[in-house]
Scaffold this motif. Sequence first.
Motif, PDB file in Angstrom:
ATOM      1  N   VAL A 183       0.860  -1.182   0.000  1.00 55.15           N
ATOM      2  CA  VAL A 183       0.000   0.000   0.000  1.00 55.15           C
ATOM      3  C   VAL A 183       0.900   1.236   0.000  1.00 55.15           C
ATOM      4  CG1 VAL A 183      -0.291  -0.253   2.524  1.00 55.15           C
ATOM      5  CG2 VAL A 183      -1.806   1.257   1.274  1.00 55.15           C
ATOM      6  N   ASP A 184       0.558   2.196  -0.875  1.00 58.50           N
ATOM      7  CA  ASP A 184       1.374   3.418  -0.885  1.00 58.50           C
ATOM      8  C   ASP A 184       0.609   4.568  -0.216  1.00 58.50           C
ATOM      9  OD1 ASP A 184      -0.354   4.608  -2.731  1.00 58.50           O
ATOM     10  OD2 ASP A 184       1.065   4.573  -4.397  1.00 58.50           O
ATOM     11  N   GLY A 185       1.211   5.728  -0.194  1.00 55.44           N
ATOM     12  CA  GLY A 185       0.642   6.875   0.522  1.00 55.44           C
ATOM     13  C   GLY A 185      -0.671   7.373  -0.064  1.00 55.44           C
ATOM     14  N   GLN A 186      -0.951   7.022  -1.336  1.00 51.41           N
ATOM     15  CA  GLN A 186      -2.232   7.423  -1.961  1.00 51.41           C
ATOM     16  C   GLN A 186      -3.250   6.279  -1.901  1.00 51.41           C
ATOM     17  OE1 GLN A 186       0.806   8.463  -3.816  1.00 51.41           O
ATOM     18  NE2 GLN A 186       0.436  10.175  -2.418  1.00 51.41           N
ATOM     19  N   LEU A 187      -2.987   5.311  -1.061  1.00 54.27           N
ATOM     20  CA  LEU A 187      -3.874   4.148  -0.894  1.00 54.27           C
ATOM     21  C   LEU A 187      -4.014   3.331  -2.186  1.00 54.27           C
ATOM     22  CD1 LEU A 187      -6.791   5.382   1.413  1.00 54.27           C
ATOM     23  CD2 LEU A 187      -4.681   4.213   2.024  1.00 54.27           C
ATOM     24  N   ARG A 188      -2.984   3.405  -3.030  1.00 53.49           N
ATOM     25  CA  ARG A 188      -2.944   2.470  -4.165  1.00 53.49           C
ATOM     26  C   ARG A 188      -2.372   1.163  -3.628  1.00 53.49           C
ATOM     27  NH1 ARG A 188      -0.409   7.122  -7.896  1.00 53.49           N
ATOM     28  NH2 ARG A 188       1.044   7.016  -6.170  1.00 53.49           N
ATOM     29  N   LEU A 189      -2.884   0.069  -4.153  1.00 49.88           N
ATOM     30  CA  LEU A 189      -2.507  -1.234  -3.596  1.00 49.88           C
ATOM     31  C   LEU A 189      -1.966  -2.163  -4.665  1.00 49.88           C
ATOM     32  CD1 LEU A 189      -5.927  -2.001  -1.825  1.00 49.88           C
ATOM     33  CD2 LEU A 189      -4.030  -0.679  -0.861  1.00 49.88           C
ATOM     34  N   ILE A 190      -1.102  -3.075  -4.231  1.00 54.52           N
ATOM     35  CA  ILE A 190      -0.895  -4.320  -4.984  1.00 54.52           C
ATOM     36  C   ILE A 190      -1.554  -5.420  -4.171  1.00 54.52           C
ATOM     37  CG2 ILE A 190       0.765  -6.094  -5.678  1.00 54.52           C
ATOM     38  CD1 ILE A 190       2.602  -3.978  -6.669  1.00 54.52           C
TER      39      ILE A 190
END
Length: 229
Positions: free
Chosen positions: A88-95
Amino acid sequence: MDAREMKIRAAAAALSYVEDGMRLGIGTGSTADEFVRLLAERVANGMSVVGVPTSERTARLCVELDVPLMSLDELPELDLTIDGADEVDGQLRLIKGGGGALLREKIVASASSRMIVIADETKVVETLGAFKLPIEVNPFGMVATRIAIEKLAAKLGLSGAIEPRRSGDGIFTTDGGHYILDASFGRIPDAEALASALNAIPGVVEHGLFINMASIAIIAGPAGARTLK
Ligand code: 5RP
């Protein structure tokens, strides 16, 4: 604090978002399993919820623990999905898709008003891509699909091995009967561009980039749980 305790901590924090009467999407993976165990305790104590599982694995655990289930066709609009993530990254994008359930996870999350991600600190990254990106593909023409993915990745400046996921002696097969190609891109600077490009390849059923889907992420670490919004 060990890894399991952190997963339980994240799952417990997510439970406070669950209200009586909710229609819940229930994720897949070891963190989602902890959520199911805690939810089952609430159900045993009288909470009324109905879950839609994102995998056969999660369905089995729910049945074992007496968490009421319905299919997504019986319950096509959900209040909340709670699921784990691989990154999860800081923009709430996920793998997602490390557990191989990404297609059902994405369908269920899309049918939900909100998606809450539960994870431990090790899953938080600056830029997505250290975790191999799972890409679910139709078994028909898998090699052609892999070549198409390689070509489009190269256009986006991405390279790295793209390999079929294996299970035992054979190829891993998803609940939907598809295969998974795990792409070692290393770093994905433009996840949106990659997601759109993958969606345009006919043999790609779905991919593990979840963009604009999570409302919040509950991240557990040794000092407690924090929320990313
Ligand atoms: C399954 C998933 C899982 O949510 C993801 O792999 C995280 O799993 P875990 O909680 O076991 O680390 O996307 O397809």
